[in-house]
Each structure stands twice: as C-alpha cells, then as structure tokens.
Write an enzyme that holds these catalytic residues in place. Structure first.
Site, PDB file in Angstrom:
ATOM      1  N   VAL A   1      16.992  -2.326  34.273  1.00 14.31           N
ATOM      2  CA  VAL A   1      16.995  -1.119  35.091  1.00 14.31           C
ATOM      3  C   VAL A   1      16.657   0.035  34.148  1.00 14.31           C
ATOM      4  O   VAL A   1      17.363   0.261  33.163  1.00 14.31           O
ATOM      5  CB  VAL A   1      18.354  -0.859  35.765  1.00 14.31           C
ATOM      6  N   GLU A   2      15.556   0.737  34.429  1.00 12.38           N
ATOM      7  CA  GLU A   2      15.174   1.889  33.621  1.00 12.38           C
ATOM      8  C   GLU A   2      15.867   3.134  34.171  1.00 12.38           C
ATOM      9  O   GLU A   2      15.597   3.550  35.299  1.00 12.38           O
ATOM     10  CB  GLU A   2      13.659   2.082  33.645  1.00 12.38           C
ATOM     11  N   ILE A   3      16.770   3.696  33.395  1.00 13.45           N
ATOM     12  CA  ILE A   3      17.489   4.908  33.778  1.00 13.45           C
ATOM     13  C   ILE A   3      16.710   6.094  33.224  1.00 13.45           C
ATOM     14  O   ILE A   3      16.558   6.238  32.004  1.00 13.45           O
ATOM     15  CB  ILE A   3      18.915   4.916  33.223  1.00 13.45           C
TER      16      ILE A   3
ATOM     17  N   HIS B   1      14.952   2.558  37.937  1.00 12.78           N
ATOM     18  CA  HIS B   1      13.791   1.748  38.314  1.00 12.78           C
ATOM     19  C   HIS B   1      14.019   0.288  37.921  1.00 12.78           C
ATOM     20  O   HIS B   1      14.166  -0.018  36.730  1.00 12.78           O
ATOM     21  CB  HIS B   1      12.531   2.287  37.636  1.00 12.78           C
TER      22      HIS B   1
ATOM     23  N   GLY C   1       8.260   0.143  31.570  1.00  7.47           N
ATOM     24  CA  GLY C   1       7.816  -1.174  32.022  1.00  7.47           C
ATOM     25  C   GLY C   1       6.472  -1.135  32.727  1.00  7.47           C
ATOM     26  O   GLY C   1       5.581  -1.949  32.451  1.00  7.47           O
TER      27      GLY C   1
END
Length: 354
Positions: free
Chosen positions: A178-180, A167, A217
């Site tokens: 970037v949210e993994i 994301h 986030g």
C-alpha cells in the site's frame, strides 16, 4: 464494471440514519487472521466505490474483522455483494450495503474511496465526504495517479489534514503493498494512523516522501510497459515472449528482492558500487527508443496481446495469477518466520544428543 466506470458524484446524499440492509463479504486473505490475532477489532470502515479495487478492499477489511459499509450507485451492488457472501458466508454480518453515501460513512473511522480516476470527480466526492463523515475519520483515496493535494483542493485545512492516498496493487486483499502518499496539508498523525490500520490488515505500507504523479509502483510499471511496447513495435519480440522473459527472470527475482538489492547482490563483494562499476557502462550504452503510445501506435501491440491471450483476461487466468502470488507470499512468510523445525531421522538424532 471497473472502478473507472463508477460515477459517485451528483448522487443523493441524505443524512445518515437507520440500519442499512445486510450485504456480504469474501474469504479472508492468507495471513489476515494471524495479523489480527490478539488485537482489538478494527473500527467500522466505509468503502466508497464497488469496482474491482473497492470490492477487494471490502474483502480485506471484512477478513480482518472490521464492519464494512459499501456504497456505489451501480444497480447491481446487492448482487455483487451477495456473490461475495456466497464464497464466504462467515463474513455475511460484516459487509453491509449502504443506501447512500451519508449512510455509508456514518460513524466510521476510515473511508476508503475507489471511484473514478477523475480529478474533478474525486474533488467533489471528497468535499461530500468531508461534510458527511465524522470529523475524526481518515479520508483515503485508492487513486493510482491523482495526488491528495489535488483531491483536497476545495477543503479547509482541517479537512485536508485527514486526506491522503493509500494506493494498493490489484487485488488489495492479496498484494501486500500500500503506497501511503500524504498531500501538502496532510497531518503527520493521519499518516501514522493510516500506517497502523494497513499494517493491522497485514499490509506492507510504504510512505512516499513527496507527491509524484503515478506514485512509485505505477511509475516503475509504466517504464517497463513503455520499453516492452517499444520492443514489440520494433519487431524485436512478441508480447507473449516479453511476458515469458519477465516471468522466468525478472519476475522471479523481484518476488524475492527489489531492483536495487538484486543489483547489490550482483556486485558480489563490492555490492551495488561494484555492479555499477562493471555493468553500469554497458547499461548506459543500451539504446533508448521512445515508443509510440498513441492509439494508432499501440494498435498493433494491442492486437498481438489479444491474439496471445484473448480479448480479455479469463477468470481462470486471474485465479491462477492470484494462486501463484499467494504461494509466493506463503513462502516469504515461512522464510521470514525463521528456519522450519527439523523432522525425520536427523531430527531424532539431534534430539538424542541433547
């Protein structure tokens, strides 16, 4: 057209084959050229969904030297890609408009999906991706709330092992985060591969330890939005003044440090522990009002936002936002690289003393 307007299910998905027509890319984001210096080129990438997020992903991957095949059933796909090429003709050979989903994913190492924020639509789309993409390709969603476990619900264990969330914050080619978010059946090696790819593109990925709706986030953003909306509903402040408060205090601080580190600094010699001992009780005493987030409750807030900024954000306002964000990132990069070389008379004096 926004990503949520796309319908990527129930489209013709013939077997891949043949050379797709040429499309376009966009100007490389700051820092991406350095990120790939001396490293091998990224493998081919498929971007599925050409709304705001998908187009920005395509720009990022192409700026890092990856061949990008982009697919979306929107009728103006060639035109929007041509618009990107007009701004960055040097990337013209890297961005390719695919005719169908099968063509887009043929031979790629990564599929970055940015389609509708609809669980049923994503579940169907990823079932199609698992069928047509190479067995070793990572299947990644840009979803801002739907979990990988939900998306992979209809998949075999082998296919679910390569499904995860990556994301971004909008726009992905500018914002480092970037949210993994792995799912219940995502393989650890898939997470490691994803981390390597996004770091290779100059991003700063964060791996979540567990799935949570909205991830991190957006959950933080939602908490701030709810309090901001409540203050406006109660007549405490206007939307424009809320923005002024954040822009000139929290926004500046959070560009340098996060909330925990900022409060750790605020505690002086006692750090975060001291901050909570001294400020924590007064924070705990602040009254909490649950805002009315229904359409009727938010109507006056929406009206005030539109009165302040117009019915939609102008292109100039978006350009200004991106320029400020890029400037903040440049300063961060300079500071992270260490102190600058001294110049001028002081430097000459120091050199003579050596």
């Amino acid at each position: 057209m926004s990503d949520s307007d796309l319908d990527l299910t129930n489209v013709d998905v013939p077997a891949a084959g043949g050379a797709p027509p040429s499309g376009g890319s966009d100007r490389p984001a700051a820092g991406n050229q350095e990120a790939r210096a001396g490293q091998p080129r990224l493998g081919p990438v498929a971007v599925v969904g050409a709304g705001t997020i998908g187009l920005s992903w395509a720009r990022l991957f192409a700026s890092c030297g990856a061949p990008v095949r982009i697919f979306d059933p929107r009728p103006d796909l060639a035109e929007v890609c041509a618009g990107i090429v007009a701004e960055a003709p040097e990337c013209e050979d890297l961005l390719i408009v695919a005719k169908c989903l099968g063509e887009a994913v043929d031979g790629v190492r990564l599929v970055q999906e940015s389609g509708p924020e609809d669980p049923a639509a994503k579940t169907q789309l990823f079932a199609d991706l698992a069928e047509y993409a190479p067995d070793e390709a990572l299947l990644v969603s840009s979803s801002s709330a739907i979990t990988a476990s939900t998306i992979a619900a209809r998949m075999t264990d082998a296919d679910a092992a390569r499904v995860l969330i990556a994301h971004p914050f909008n726009p992905p080619h500018v914002m480092p985060l970037v949210e993994i978010v792995p799912g219940e059946r995502t393989a650890p090696e898939s997470v490691e591969r994803a981390l390597a790819i996004y770091r290779r593109c100059g991003k700063e990925p964060v791996v979540l330890r567990a799935e949570a709706a909205g991830f991190v986030g957006n959950r933080l953003q939602n908490a701030v939005l709810r309090e901001a909306a409540g203050l406006v509903q109660r007549g405490v402040v206007s939307p424009a003044d809320v923005d002024a408060v954040v822009r000139n205090s929290l926004g500046l601080r959070w560009a340098a440090v996060g909330p925990f580190e900022g409060m750790h600094m605020g505690g002086g010699g006692q750090g975060f522990r001291g901050f909570m001992e001294h400020i924590g009780p007064s924070f705990a005493a602040i009254d909490i009002h649950e805002p009315d987030m229904s359409p009727d409750g938010m109507a006056p807030v929406v009206e005030q936002v539109e009165e302040a900024y117009g019915p939609y954000a102008s292109a100039e306002a978006i350009r200004r936002r991106d320029a400020i964000q890029a400037g903040v990132l440049r300063v961060r990069e300079e500071l992270d690289a260490g102190p600058p070389r001294r110049s001028g008379p002081g430097a000459q004096t120091a050199a003579r003393k050596k």
